[in-house]
Design an enzyme around this catalytic site. Structure first.
Site, PDB file in Angstrom:
ATOM      1  N   ARG A  74      23.429 -10.639   9.382  1.00 23.05           N
ATOM      2  CA  ARG A  74      22.465 -10.409  10.455  1.00 23.05           C
ATOM      3  C   ARG A  74      21.370 -11.477  10.458  1.00 23.05           C
ATOM      4  NH1 ARG A  74      23.565  -9.007  14.621  1.00 23.05           N
ATOM      5  NH2 ARG A  74      22.576 -10.968  15.144  1.00 23.05           N
ATOM      6  N   LYS A 134       3.509 -22.265  22.111  1.00 22.14           N
ATOM      7  CA  LYS A 134       3.796 -20.837  22.302  1.00 22.14           C
ATOM      8  C   LYS A 134       5.111 -20.498  21.592  1.00 22.14           C
ATOM      9  CE  LYS A 134       1.277 -20.732  26.662  1.00 22.14           C
ATOM     10  NZ  LYS A 134       1.341 -20.551  28.123  1.00 22.14           N
ATOM     11  N   LYS A 177      -9.341 -29.036  26.139  1.00 15.97           N
ATOM     12  CA  LYS A 177      -9.124 -27.997  27.132  1.00 15.97           C
ATOM     13  C   LYS A 177     -10.467 -27.488  27.655  1.00 15.97           C
ATOM     14  CE  LYS A 177      -5.572 -25.222  26.419  1.00 15.97           C
ATOM     15  NZ  LYS A 177      -4.508 -25.752  27.304  1.00 15.97           N
TER      16      LYS A 177
END
Length: 279
Positions: free
Chosen positions: A102, A137, A169
């Site tokens: 898995r 992100k 920013k």
């Protein structure tokens, strides 16, 4: 502030943490049902068209669980695969294969999904000058792997973190009073410098202050076309915000140099792969 570790060491750490999370004190189902000495072979098979990424870390999971497991990739990362493609073989102790299954598939399916989605964006802008970029992100702890998967899909990496590129920013501008002042303070930076703008007026201010790389944040197509005219020969432009497969080619045709797509890493669906076991 924080000590960085090598990509190889980081990958090893992520694999071990993931196995601790899944296996814990042991795979109780296999311990109760599978004879200790039983040997088996597993084939990893793809059930959808896509682009492979993560085969190395997939193999590392199996070998971390049991160093005697034999893992053989049949396809290399970055290759296109189709429904029914056999991707890898693993053989050895059946309990070990099932304990690793898995976690190994989680890495392979997730990273291949990112590579597949990236390849679709790259195809959508083919014939234009635009390059597809990723963003920060990313899944915490998985950034190096997910950005690697973007490269497998034909995309390009934006900054890896806060440490390798200056990106001014709106909050930086608010903190120092003006975009021009923020740029002035980065003049001696040893790192690349990019500034985010939201309006054409801000773009003019950035260009006048000497910006060579500008991010156009959530501008419409008409604004982007005008921005390309204003910046021609003066700065490269990155379009950002709300990028979708339906919209990305229209954005690319405005003439921007780069298009950043957060969805590559925060919204890519996993590629369907499974392990088929024989004993």
């Amino acid at each position: 502030m924080f000590r960085r570790i090598s990509p190889a060491k980081w990958q090893e750490t992520i694999v071990r943490l993931s196995l601790v999370e899944d296996i814990g004190a042991g795979d109780i189902t296999s311990q109760l049902t599978i004879p200790a000495g039983l040997q088996a072979r597993g084939m990893i098979v793809c059930h959808a068209d896509g682009v492979l990424a993560g085969i190395e870390v997939c193999g590392k999971v199996f070998r971390t669980v049991d160093r005697y497991l034999q893992f053989r990739p049949l396809v290399t990362d970055g290759k296109k695969i189709r429904d029914g493609t056999r991707v890898a073989l693993v053989s050895g102790a059946c309990r070990s294969i099932l304990a690793a299954e898995r976690t190994a598939l989680n890495f392979l399916c997730r990273l291949s999904g990112i590579a597949t989605l990236t390849a679709r964006y790259v195809k959508a802008v083919a014939g234009t000058r635009a390059r597809i970029l990723d963003t920060r992100k990313t899944t915490p702890g998985w950034r190096a792997l997910e950005k690697y998967a973007v490269r497998c899909g034909g995309g390009y990496n934006h900054r890896m973190g806060l440490y390798d590129m200056v990106l001014i920013k709106d909050n930086h501008v608010a903190a120092v009073g003006s975009l021009a002042e923020a740029l002035r303070r980065t003049q001696r930076s040893q790192f690349p410098v990019e500034v985010e703008v939201k309006t054409l007026a801000q773009l003019r201010e950035a260009l006048q202050a000497g910006a060579r790389l500008v991010m156009l944040d959530n501008m419409n197509l008409a604004q982007m076309r005008r921005a390309v005219e204003l910046a021609r020969g003066r700065a490269k432009l990155e379009a950002s915000g709300g990028m979708t497969l339906k919209r990305v080619r229209r954005v690319a045709r405005t003439g921007v140099d780069y298009i950043s797509v957060g969805a590559l890493t925060h919204s890519a669906p996993a590629l369907d792969l499974s392990l088929e076991l024989t004993v």
